[in-house]
Design an enzyme around this catalytic site. Structure first.
Site, PDB file in Angstrom:
ATOM      1  CD  GLU A 184      -3.430  -6.648   5.551  1.00 54.13           C
ATOM      2  OE1 GLU A 184      -4.277  -5.754   5.715  1.00 54.13           O
ATOM      3  OE2 GLU A 184      -2.600  -6.643   4.600  1.00 54.13           O
ATOM      4  CB  CYS A 221      -0.979  -0.043   1.167  1.00 58.64           C
ATOM      5  SG  CYS A 221      -2.404   1.050   0.930  1.00 58.64           S
ATOM      6  CG  HIS A 225      -4.155  -3.751   2.811  1.00 58.33           C
ATOM      7  ND1 HIS A 225      -3.422  -3.480   3.952  1.00 58.33           N
ATOM      8  CD2 HIS A 225      -4.351  -2.554   2.211  1.00 58.33           C
ATOM      9  CE1 HIS A 225      -3.208  -2.183   4.050  1.00 58.33           C
ATOM     10  NE2 HIS A 225      -3.766  -1.596   3.004  1.00 58.33           N
TER      11      HIS A 225
END
Length: 429
Positions: free
Chosen positions: A383, A263, A381
């Site tokens: 995760e 990001c 992202h």
């Protein structure tokens, strides 16, 4: 001035949302009383409101959740992405004040009040989202104090834009801290905390990586003094042009150790090469953005939260023999996804840079890989806190890159194609 009413006047206290384009939305307070100013954006996730409100990347922003009912499963102890709530405000259609879930320890309105976050419910979030799509992310305010439409709009127009302030120091760690690896892989990473989500550190830990998190402005030589196997550049809020200290460190780190950015970290890597970033009209915020991995041809449904992104054509001229024979850049990068080609640009500072991922909604770049130094970055992202797990392989890719770099048999060798991992590999259990 456009006034939108979608509120039961019998419930109180009242609240007012005003945008710099003159739009006004009346509703009810469902968080802390008071008023707040920031940049209004919308998030299209259907779940994950706890992770959204606790994401440090929202510092300086008022977040609109497009899914109509919010708060119905409460707040639990596991999903907080930061100890604080750094967003400026929250806008919802229907706030649930009596959640039902066995993990719930608190209601979302109580969390917002406890942390001082001004929030408004009863807003027509469909109309608001259309205003943001048409006018772009813009300055806004939520107030339970100033309920005069003309007054609040005028104050919004006089407020500071988000680009005028560097929010990263506000959300970064003050001191280094350690997170141990879940299992022994012998890998150690220095992570630049620019507003790092807790889920990212957990993912690296689960991949067998020990993490030393450091403040955003840590000089490169200090990071290297930890003798890491790699360096991670985290997500974070605001305009990347303001985060000059991290970009300077990245310039000094690239080529010396494996580097991975997510990001804001992707934007920092971009700036470190001398390439440009741009502000997108209304950004990408949500858990349902389709991205193609150009190396595998697989499409990942991704979680995203950013208003800025790289401009691929500014990395340098294309290398035709590595770009399917094409020598001219195109603005809409879906050109490459349609042809299943991962184009390569020649950067003056760091050599060949390959475009690895493309957003299939708007054709913007979502991933970069350096071919002459050990580094890669992603705009989304992996995760998945919140979001789908399609991109979880990125942490395994980082571990493979570090292992290959550590065990390389000749000076300067760049490992094989560690990013060409099927989305089913590394998917969270």
């Amino acid at each position: 001035m456009r006034v939108n009413l979608l509120v039961d006047e019998g419930r109180s206290p009242g609240a007012l949302l005003a945008l710099e384009d003159g739009s006004v939305f009346r509703g009810r307070c469902c968080g802390a009383a008071g008023e707040t100013f920031g940049e209004v954006v919308f998030n299209t996730s259907m779940v994950g409101y706890q992770e959204i409100v606790s994401d440090p990347s929202y510092a300086g922003q008022i977040v609109t959740l497009t899914y109509p009912q919010v708060g119905n499963y409460g707040v639990n102890r596991l999903d907080m992405q930061s100890r604080r709530l750094d967003l400026r405000g929250l806008v919802v259609r229907d706030m649930c004040h009596a959640p039902s879930n066995w993990q719930s320890v608190q209601t979302l309105p109580d969390l917002l009040r406890e942390r001082g976050v001004v929030a408004i419910e009863g807003v027509d979030t469909r109309a608001l989202t259309l205003r943001i799509r048409e006018g772009g992310a813009m300055r806004a305010a939520i107030s339970t104090v100033d309920l005069d439409s003309e007054s609040l709009v005028a104050r919004v127009r006089a407020s500071e834009p988000i680009s005028a302030h560097n929010f990263v120091p506000d959300v970064s760690t003050d001191e280094p801290y350690e997170v141990p690896a879940v299992h022994g892989r012998g890998l150690h990473v220095v992570a630049y905390d620019c507003g790092e989500k807790a889920g990212i550190v957990r993912r690296m830990s689960e991949a067998g990586i020990r993490v030393t998190a450091v403040p955003w402005d840590t000089p490169a030589e200090v990071a290297l003094s930890h003798a890491p196997d790699g360096v991670f550049l985290s997500n974070g809020p605001g305009d990347p042009e303001q985060v000059d200290a991290t970009a300077e460190a990245a310039r000094d780190l690239l080529g010396k150790v494996p580097v991975f950015g997510i990001c804001l970290g992707n934007q920092i890597v971009t700036l470190a090469t001398g390439a440009q970033v741009e502000k997108l009209p209304y950004g990408h915020h949500g858990g349902n953005e389709p991205v193609m991995n150009l190396l595998t041809g697989k499409v990942e449904i991704t979680a995203q939260n950013h208003n800025y992104g790289p401009v691929f054509e500014t990395f340098g001229p294309l290398v035709p023999e590595l770009s399917g024979g094409f020598s001219e850049h195109v603005r809409d990068l879906r050109f490459w996804s349609e042809r299943h080609v991962a184009p390569v640009a020649l950067n003056e500072r760091f050599g060949r840079v390959r475009l690895t991922h493309v957003n299939l909604n708007d054709g913007t770049p979502e991933g970069l890989q350096f071919l002459d130094i050990p580094a890669f970055s992603m705009q989304y992202h992996p995760e998945a806190k919140p979001g789908p797990n399609d991109s979880a392989y990125a942490f395994e890719a980082f571990a493979r890159l570090m292992e290959a770099w550590r065990d390389r048999d000749r000076e300067g060798a760049v490992p094989a194609d560690y990013l060409a991992i099927d989305v089913r590999e590394g998917r969270a259990r």
